[in-house]
Enzyme design. Structure first.
Site, PDB file in Angstrom:
ATOM      1  N   ARG A 278      34.694  35.606  51.948  1.00 36.36           N
ATOM      2  CA  ARG A 278      35.340  37.018  52.795  1.00 36.36           C
ATOM      3  C   ARG A 278      34.801  37.465  54.065  1.00 36.36           C
ATOM      4  NH1 ARG A 278      37.071  39.928  48.219  1.00 36.36           N
ATOM      5  NH2 ARG A 278      38.393  38.495  48.049  1.00 36.36           N
ATOM      6  N   TYR A 279      33.743  37.366  54.092  1.00 39.04           N
ATOM      7  CA  TYR A 279      32.550  37.936  55.170  1.00 39.04           C
ATOM      8  C   TYR A 279      31.869  37.161  56.179  1.00 39.04           C
ATOM      9  CZ  TYR A 279      33.091  42.557  51.675  1.00 39.04           C
ATOM     10  OH  TYR A 279      33.767  44.245  51.347  1.00 39.04           O
TER      11      TYR A 279
ATOM     12  N   ARG B 181      28.022  35.458  54.013  1.00 35.12           N
ATOM     13  CA  ARG B 181      27.812  36.260  53.070  1.00 35.12           C
ATOM     14  C   ARG B 181      28.993  35.186  52.148  1.00 35.12           C
ATOM     15  NH1 ARG B 181      28.575  40.315  54.827  1.00 35.12           N
ATOM     16  NH2 ARG B 181      29.087  42.352  53.759  1.00 35.12           N
TER      17      ARG B 181
ATOM     18  N   CYS C 118      29.796  35.649  29.580  1.00 30.00           N
ATOM     19  CA  CYS C 118      28.875  36.930  29.813  1.00 30.00           C
ATOM     20  C   CYS C 118      28.785  36.966  28.443  1.00 30.00           C
ATOM     21  CB  CYS C 118      30.039  38.318  30.270  1.00 30.00           C
ATOM     22  SG  CYS C 118      30.570  37.869  31.893  1.00 30.00           S
TER      23      CYS C 118
ATOM     24  N   CYS D  95      33.194  43.152  28.962  1.00 30.48           N
ATOM     25  CA  CYS D  95      33.380  44.356  29.785  1.00 30.48           C
ATOM     26  C   CYS D  95      35.336  44.526  30.064  1.00 30.48           C
ATOM     27  CB  CYS D  95      33.599  44.911  30.472  1.00 30.48           C
ATOM     28  SG  CYS D  95      31.229  43.911  31.068  1.00 30.48           S
TER      29      CYS D  95
ATOM     30  N   CYS E 173      36.130  44.454  33.360  1.00 34.84           N
ATOM     31  CA  CYS E 173      36.217  43.424  33.988  1.00 34.84           C
ATOM     32  C   CYS E 173      37.970  43.474  35.029  1.00 34.84           C
ATOM     33  CB  CYS E 173      35.899  42.143  33.103  1.00 34.84           C
ATOM     34  SG  CYS E 173      35.097  41.146  34.629  1.00 34.84           S
TER      35      CYS E 173
ATOM     36  N   ARG F 204      37.594  41.095  36.701  1.00 35.30           N
ATOM     37  CA  ARG F 204      38.490  39.407  36.608  1.00 35.30           C
ATOM     38  C   ARG F 204      38.516  39.066  35.049  1.00 35.30           C
ATOM     39  NH1 ARG F 204      32.871  38.071  39.734  1.00 35.30           N
ATOM     40  NH2 ARG F 204      33.291  38.592  41.388  1.00 35.30           N
TER      41      ARG F 204
ATOM     42  N   ASP G  35      38.750  48.325  40.096  1.00 33.40           N
ATOM     43  CA  ASP G  35      40.464  47.703  40.846  1.00 33.40           C
ATOM     44  C   ASP G  35      41.053  47.956  40.127  1.00 33.40           C
ATOM     45  OD1 ASP G  35      38.675  46.833  42.679  1.00 33.40           O
ATOM     46  OD2 ASP G  35      37.793  44.926  41.647  1.00 33.40           O
TER      47      ASP G  35
ATOM     48  N   ASP H 261      37.421  48.057  46.657  1.00 35.90           N
ATOM     49  CA  ASP H 261      37.513  46.788  47.384  1.00 35.90           C
ATOM     50  C   ASP H 261      38.898  47.223  47.132  1.00 35.90           C
ATOM     51  OD1 ASP H 261      36.704  44.365  47.427  1.00 35.90           O
ATOM     52  OD2 ASP H 261      35.632  44.200  45.740  1.00 35.90           O
TER      53      ASP H 261
ATOM     54  N   LYS I  44      35.618  45.981  51.279  1.00 40.19           N
ATOM     55  CA  LYS I  44      34.709  46.962  50.233  1.00 40.19           C
ATOM     56  C   LYS I  44      35.005  48.068  51.368  1.00 40.19           C
ATOM     57  CE  LYS I  44      31.934  44.893  46.757  1.00 40.19           C
ATOM     58  NZ  LYS I  44      32.130  43.518  47.968  1.00 40.19           N
TER      59      LYS I  44
HETATM   60  C1  LIG Z   1      31.433  42.527  47.364  1.00 38.25           C
HETATM   61  C2  LIG Z   1      31.516  41.033  47.866  1.00 38.25           C
HETATM   62  C3  LIG Z   1      30.356  40.724  48.345  1.00 38.25           C
HETATM   63  C4  LIG Z   1      29.434  41.205  49.169  1.00 38.25           C
HETATM   64  O1  LIG Z   1      29.567  42.372  49.966  1.00 38.25           O
HETATM   65  P1  LIG Z   1      28.385  43.139  50.056  1.00 38.25           P
HETATM   66  O2  LIG Z   1      28.604  44.506  50.744  1.00 38.25           O
HETATM   67  O3  LIG Z   1      27.076  42.373  51.538  1.00 38.25           O
HETATM   68  O4  LIG Z   1      27.237  43.024  49.179  1.00 38.25           O
HETATM   69  C5  LIG Z   1      30.756  39.066  49.163  1.00 38.25           C
HETATM   70  N1  LIG Z   1      31.707  38.388  48.960  1.00 38.25           N
HETATM   71  C6  LIG Z   1      32.728  39.342  48.827  1.00 38.25           C
HETATM   72  C7  LIG Z   1      33.644  37.939  48.207  1.00 38.25           C
HETATM   73  C8  LIG Z   1      33.039  40.139  47.879  1.00 38.25           C
HETATM   74  O5  LIG Z   1      33.634  40.868  46.734  1.00 38.25           O
HETATM   75  S1  SF4 Z   2      32.264  43.078  34.191  1.00 43.50           S
HETATM   76 FE1  SF4 Z   2      33.204  40.870  33.999  1.00 43.50          FE
HETATM   77  S2  SF4 Z   2      32.000  39.556  35.184  1.00 43.50           S
HETATM   78 FE2  SF4 Z   2      30.660  41.024  34.661  1.00 43.50          FE
HETATM   79  S3  SF4 Z   2      29.252  41.532  32.925  1.00 43.50           S
HETATM   80 FE3  SF4 Z   2      31.708  43.042  32.279  1.00 43.50          FE
HETATM   81  S4  SF4 Z   2      32.958  40.788  31.377  1.00 43.50           S
HETATM   82 FE4  SF4 Z   2      31.512  40.156  32.437  1.00 43.50          FE
END
Ligand SMILES: *Cc1c(COP(=O)(O)O)cnc(C)c1O
Ligand code: SF4
Length: 437
Positions: A123-124, A127, A136, A140, A143, A145, A304, A341, A348
Site C-alpha cells: 500500500r505504501y 513497505r 492465532c 480476537c 479482529c 481479518r 475498522d 485505517d 492510516k
Molecule cells: C499498517 C500498515 C503498514 C505499516 O504502516 P506504518 O504506519 O509504517 O506502521 C504497512 N502496510 C499496510 C498494508 C498496513 O496496513
Molecule cells: S487481532 Fe486477529 S490477527 Fe490479531 S491476534 Fe487477534 S485474531 Fe489474530
C-alpha cells in the site's frame, strides 16, 4: 474432567499447582493443542451455565465466526463478573457480531485488492505487509481479518510464501517488511528462522517488523529458543497488541522482558473498543503498564468497518477526548498515535485534537493542553531557499555516501514541494470535468 479443564481450573483457583501440571501449562504447544473452541468447555472452566436461548445465540455466532481461546487467556477472566470482563469480551462470541451494519465490509482495508503477489499487501511506497500465517493464539472477537483468520483454506503455503519473498526481492523500493497474519509466532521456530533468513538476506530490506499477539494471549510462546533465533538477525522490531492493563500479567511481563533483553525494540498497537478500553483512565493505566514493561505505545486504532464489529466501534469523539487527556498529561513517549485505517485502502490517517489555532505570515497561534493560548514567532529574515532537488549544489549537507534512491514525491507532499509542477490533486470522477467534453 479432561486435563485442559483440570489444569486451567487449578491454575485459576490460585491453589498450589503441582510442578508437572505447571510444566504443561507453561508449554505453548500444550496451550495450542488445548485451545478452547466449545461453549461447553468455557462453561465448565468458568463454572457457569448459559440458558438455552443464550446457547442458541452463541452457536449461531460461532457458525459465522469460530472461537479459539488459549487456556491461559481464558484463565484471566474474572469469573465473578465475566459478563462485563474486558478479557471475556475480547475472546468470547457475542450475538451482536451477527448484526451486519450497512457500512460493514469483508475487506474494508482492501488488503486483498492491494495485493500484487500472494500474501503481500503493498500500500505504501516503501513497505509491505507480508501475511505469513493464518492462525492465532486466540481469535480476537474484534479482529479486522475476522473472516480470514482460522479459515483453513487461507493458510499460506510455502509456495505462496516463496512468491511473496520473490516479490520483495524484485521490488527494490521495499525497505521495510511487516510480518503479519494471523500471528507469525504461531509458525514453528524452523519456519520463522527460514523466513527471517530469506527476508533479511535481501539487500534493500533494512528492517523486518513482526506483529504478534502472543505476548498477550500465549506468552509462553516467547521461549529462549525463539528469542535466540530472533537475536541472530540485525534489525528486527516487534509490535504486540495489548488492549487492557489486565492483560499485563506476570507471564506477559516475563515474555516482554526476554524480548527486551535480546535488544528487540518493542511497540504496542491497541484497538479502541467500546465497553473494554474506551475510557481515559483505563487507557492511561494500559499505557503506563506498557512503559513499565519497556513497550512503547505505537498506534491506537479506531475499530475498522469489518463485518460484525459494529458493537465494538466507538464514536471518533471518544478517541479524540482520550487523546486530549493524554498529550501534556503524561509522558510524551507513552502516547500512541490515534489512527483511522481508511476504508478502501487509504491507509492510516492520524486524528487528534487541534493545537494550531490560527496563523499569519509571521506568527502562529497555538493552544496547549491547559488551554493556554500562545504564539510562536516565525524567523524574521526567513530566507528559506526553495528546493530544486539539486542536492550537490545545496548548502545543506546531505550525506551522499548513502545511495540516493530515486526520489518520487507523491500525494500532499508533492503539492508542497517546489520542484514539482502539480498544484492540485483532482478526484478521478469530477462532475465538473465531465461537463467539459
Ligand atoms: C499498517 C500498515 C503498514 C505499516 O504502516 P506504518 O504506519 O509504517 O506502521 C504497512 N502496510 C499496510 C498494508 C498496513 O496496513
Ligand atoms: S487481532 Fe486477529 S490477527 Fe490479531 S491476534 Fe487477534 S485474531 Fe489474530
Amino acid at each position: 474432567m479432561n486435563e485442559k479443564i483440570c489444569i486451567t481450573k487449578e491454575y485459576m483457583s490460585n491453589d498450589h499447582i503441582s510442578e508437572t501440571l505447571m510444566e504443561k501449562w507453561c508449554d505453548w504447544q500444550w496451550q495450542v493443542k488445548n485451545t478452547i473452541r466449545k461453549v461447553e468447555t468455557v462453561e465448565m472452566i468458568l463454572g457457569i451455565t448459559f440458558s438455552d436461548s443464550q446457547k442458541f445465540d452463541i452457536e449461531r455466532t460461532l457458525a459465522q465466526f469460530p472461537m479459539a481461546i488459549s487456556p491461559y487467556y481464558l484463565s484471566l477472566v474474572d469469573i465473578h463478573n465475566y459478563d462485563n470482563d474486558p478479557i471475556f469480551k475480547q475472546c468470547f462470541p457475542s450475538v451482536l457480531e451477527l448484526n451486519i451494519s450497512p457500512c460493514d465490509m469483508s475487506d474494508p482495508l482492501h488488503e486483498e485488492v492491494d495485493s500484487p503477489a500472494p500474501c503481500i499487501t503493498h500500500r505504501y511506497p516503501d513497505r509491505v505487509l507480508f501475511h505469513v500465517s493464518n492462525v492465532c493464539g486466540m481469535y480476537c472477537r474484534h479482529c479486522t481479518r475476522k473472516r480470514k483468520v482460522g479459515d483453513l483454506d487461507s493458510i499460506p503455503s510455502k509456495e505462496s510464501l516463496l512468491q511473496g519473498i520473490e516479490y520483495i526481492k524484485n521490488t527494490p523500493v521495499i525497505r521495510d517488511v511487516l510480518l503479519s497474519g494471523g500471528d507469525p509466532f504461531l509458525l514453528s521456530d524452523t519456519m520463522i528462522d527460514w523466513l527471517l533468513k530469506e527476508i533479511t538476506a535481501i539487500d534493500h530490506v533494512e528492517v523486518v517488523r513482526i506483529g504478534t499477539r502472543t505476548p498477550v494471549v500465549l506468552p509462553f510462546r516467547i521461549t529462549d529458543e525463539l528469542v535466540s533465533i530472533l537475536k541472530k538477525y540485525d534489525n528486527i522490531w516487534l509490535n504486540t497488541h495489548f488492549n487492557h492493563s489486565r492483560e499485563m500479567t506476570t507471564e506477559a511481563g516475563a515474555a516482554l522482558k526476554k524480548l527486551k533483553l535480546a535488544g528487540i525494540p518493542l511497540g504496542n498497537q491497541s484497538v479502541l473498543l467500546k465497553g473494554i478500553n474506551d475510557c481515559t483512565y483505563i487507557m492511561k493505566d494500559l499505557l503506563h503498564k506498557l512503559i513499565l514493561n519497556g513497550v512503547r505505545p505505537y498506534y491506537l486504532y479506531q475499530c475498522d468497518l469489518s463485518e460484525g464489529l459494529e458493537h465494538f466501534r466507538t464514536n471518533i469523539g471518544t478517541g479524540i477526548e482520550i487523546m486530549e487527556n493524554l498529550r501534556g498529561h503524561t509522558s510524551g513517549f507513552a502516547i500512541p498515535t490515534y489512527v483511522i485505517d481508511a476504508p478502501g485502502g487509504g491507509g492510516k490517517i492520524p486524528v487528534m485534537p487541534n493545537y494550531l489555532v490560527s496563523w499569519s505570515s509571521n506568527k502562529v497561534v497555538l493552544r496547549n493542553y491547559e488551554g493556554v493560548i500562545t504564539t510562536y514567532q516565525m524567523p524574521i529574515n526567513d530566507n528559506t531557499s526553495s528546493c530544486d532537488l539539486n542536492c550537490e549544489a545545496c548548502h545543506l549537507q546531505r550525506n551522499h555516501d548513502t545511495p540516493c534512491k530515486q526520489y518520487q514525491s507523491i500525494g500532499i507532499a508533492k503539492l508542497l514541494c517546489d520542484y514539482e509542477e502539480d498544484y492540485t490533486l483532482i478526484p478521478e470522477k469530477l462532475l465538473r470535468h465531465s461537463r467539459r467534453e
